[in-house]
Design a protein around this motif. Structure first.
Motif, short mmCIF file in Angstrom:
data_model
loop_
_atom_site.label_atom_id
_atom_site.label_comp_id
_atom_site.label_asym_id
_atom_site.label_seq_id
_atom_site.Cartn_x
_atom_site.Cartn_y
_atom_site.Cartn_z
N CYS A 115 -7.63 -10.76 -3.52
CA CYS A 115 -9.08 -10.89 -3.41
C CYS A 115 -9.73 -9.70 -4.11
CB CYS A 115 -9.50 -10.95 -1.94
SG CYS A 115 -9.17 -9.41 -1.04
N VAL A 116 -11.04 -9.61 -4.06
CA VAL A 116 -11.76 -8.53 -4.73
C VAL A 116 -11.28 -7.16 -4.29
CG1 VAL A 116 -14.02 -7.43 -4.91
CG2 VAL A 116 -13.82 -9.89 -5.25
N TYR A 117 -10.92 -7.03 -3.00
CA TYR A 117 -10.52 -5.72 -2.49
C TYR A 117 -9.16 -5.27 -2.98
CZ TYR A 117 -14.33 -4.76 0.67
OH TYR A 117 -15.55 -4.44 1.20
N CYS A 118 -8.35 -6.15 -3.53
CA CYS A 118 -6.98 -5.82 -3.89
C CYS A 118 -6.71 -6.14 -5.35
CB CYS A 118 -6.02 -6.58 -2.98
SG CYS A 118 -6.20 -6.16 -1.24
N MET A 119 -7.56 -5.62 -6.23
CA MET A 119 -7.48 -6.00 -7.64
C MET A 119 -6.58 -5.08 -8.47
SD MET A 119 -11.48 -6.98 -8.13
CE MET A 119 -11.38 -7.67 -9.76
N SER A 120 -6.03 -4.04 -7.86
CA SER A 120 -5.18 -3.12 -8.63
C SER A 120 -3.85 -3.77 -8.96
CB SER A 120 -4.94 -1.84 -7.83
OG SER A 120 -3.96 -1.05 -8.45
N GLU A 121 -3.31 -3.44 -10.13
CA GLU A 121 -1.99 -3.91 -10.51
C GLU A 121 -0.89 -3.11 -9.81
OE1 GLU A 121 -1.43 -6.49 -12.18
OE2 GLU A 121 -3.33 -6.93 -13.16
N ASP A 122 -1.26 -2.03 -9.11
CA ASP A 122 -0.26 -1.11 -8.56
C ASP A 122 0.01 -1.33 -7.08
OD1 ASP A 122 -0.11 0.17 -11.04
OD2 ASP A 122 -1.87 1.38 -10.57
N MET A 123 -0.42 -2.46 -6.53
CA MET A 123 -0.19 -2.72 -5.12
C MET A 123 1.29 -2.82 -4.82
SD MET A 123 -3.01 -5.49 -3.94
CE MET A 123 -2.16 -5.65 -2.37
N THR A 124 1.71 -2.18 -3.74
CA THR A 124 3.07 -2.34 -3.24
C THR A 124 2.98 -2.72 -1.77
OG1 THR A 124 3.18 0.03 -2.71
CG2 THR A 124 4.05 -0.68 -4.85
N PHE A 125 4.02 -3.41 -1.28
CA PHE A 125 4.03 -3.84 0.10
C PHE A 125 5.07 -3.07 0.89
CE2 PHE A 125 2.56 -7.61 -2.32
CZ PHE A 125 1.29 -7.68 -1.78
N MET A 126 4.87 -2.97 2.19
CA MET A 126 5.76 -2.22 3.05
C MET A 126 7.08 -2.96 3.26
SD MET A 126 3.17 -0.90 6.03
CE MET A 126 2.23 -2.43 6.11
N PRO A 127 8.18 -2.22 3.38
CA PRO A 127 9.44 -2.85 3.79
C PRO A 127 9.28 -3.52 5.14
CG PRO A 127 9.80 -0.60 3.03
CD PRO A 127 8.33 -0.77 3.15
N ARG A 128 10.03 -4.60 5.37
CA ARG A 128 9.88 -5.36 6.60
C ARG A 128 10.06 -4.50 7.85
NH1 ARG A 128 6.97 -9.86 5.75
NH2 ARG A 128 7.86 -11.19 4.14
N ALA A 129 10.98 -3.54 7.79
CA ALA A 129 11.27 -2.71 8.96
C ALA A 129 10.09 -1.87 9.39
CB ALA A 129 12.48 -1.83 8.69
N GLN A 130 9.17 -1.60 8.45
CA GLN A 130 7.99 -0.80 8.79
C GLN A 130 6.89 -1.62 9.45
OE1 GLN A 130 8.29 1.93 4.79
NE2 GLN A 130 6.34 1.87 5.86
#
Length: 326
Positions: A25-40
């Motif tokens: 969406c508009v708030y997450c337009m960066s190409e550098d987004m990373t997601f947390m490991p499942r354990a976190q």
């Protein structure tokens, strides 16, 4: 006894069940987004435990958010468990794409209202903003939610001056025609982006009312909700037209809510870094709800009085809305 924060009462939590989405969406337009490991990420059981602890402290409203909450495997179990609590309101914020699959189950679990993020009704622009999203999926989701009879369905639209501000009257007409509500949201400086200048793209709530005014007469509603939206109506329609104004009409004085991120951080203000680690308490002391509640109560004492956003400087908050919770 509701949790105290200064002279206000915390009565509302936003519980983020995942930092992942099926499109952006508009708030997450960066190409550098990373997601947390499942354990976190909090387990479904930990999410339910946190919700229960808040309700025992007097909170009566829970909104489940993400990321996109409905992409989390097994997430309907969270809704079913939270729906058993003595809540005034259990709500969901979603991008709408999964509602054809889950709308009936969510309604049966006790969800009363749904907020659906929708920034444009133009299919090509929707794909551009979201990278991979299809507008028809969201429209189908809105229809599915209407078909099962939620009390209210509200659209949330983040408006940028040179991206989608010209479409605001069309969005208003859409909600009027379809008996929906809408909140127009000023973009907040969350996360570092490269796609646009926030200062140049900023569109205030007053600007939006000026855009709407030539086509629709807006009258302010005397009765307002406890949330950040300030609502107006078009005479002859029941739809509420809301404006969320974190920059131009700061609403901190009436803030009655906190957020819990997908990794278990109790975020005390969207515009500040003040937080407490509830996951650490849950995992160090499993089953000790009284300790968890004591941690929550202590954290509320450092809830900031307000935020300070500056569109011309680097973002004060580096986390994206996907990890914060919408």
């Amino acid at each position: 006894m509701l949790i105290d924060a200064f002279d206000r009462k915390i009565d509302y939590i936003r519980l983020s069940v995942t930092d992942r989405c099926d499109f952006r969406c508009v708030y997450c337009m960066s190409e550098d987004m990373t997601f947390m490991p499942r354990a976190q990420v909090l387990t479904l059981e930990e999410l339910t435990e946190i919700g229960t602890a808040f309700v025992e402290l007097g909170v009566s409203k829970i909104r489940v958010t993400g990321g996109e909450p409905l992409v989390r495997k097994g997430v309907t179990q969270v809704f079913k468990q939270l729906g058993k609590l003595p809540l005034k309101e259990l709500t969901l914020t979603t991008n709408g794409s999964q509602l054809p699959k889950y709308a009936a189950e969510l309604k049966a679990a006790g969800v009363k209202r749904i907020n659906i993020s929708l920034d444009t009704l133009n299919p090509a622009k929707f794909r551009e903003l979201t990278r991979t999203g299809e507008l028809q999926q969201v429209l189908d989701g809105i229809k599915a939610a209407q078909d099962v009879g939620f009390e209210r369905i509200k659209l949330n639209a983040v408006i940028l001056k040179n991206r989608n501000a010209v479409e605001v009257p069309e969005l208003v007409q859409f909600v009027l025609d379809n008996h929906l509500d809408i909140s127009f949201i000023e973009e907040m400086p969350l996360g570092s982006i490269v796609e646009h200048s926030r200062a140049l793209e900023f569109c205030s709530s007053a600007d939006l009312r000026d855009i709407i005014g030539p086509k629709f007469k807006l009258e302010p509603l005397q009765a307002q909700t406890a949330g950040p939206s300030r609502y107006w109506q078009v005479p002859g329609y029941h739809s509420r037209i809301g404006f969320i104004s974190p920059h131009s009409e700061n609403f901190c004085a009436s803030c009655n809510r906190v957020r819990v991120s997908a990794e278990g951080k109790l975020l005390l203000c969207l515009g500040n870094e003040h937080a407490a680690d509830l996951k650490a308490i849950l995992r160090a002391h499993p089953g000790d709800r009284e300790r968890l509640k004591a941690t929550i109560v202590q954290a509320i004492t450092i809830k900031p009085e307000r935020h300070h956003f500056d569109l011309n400087s680097e973002p004060q908050i580096v986390r994206f809305m996907s990890s914060t919770g919408g």
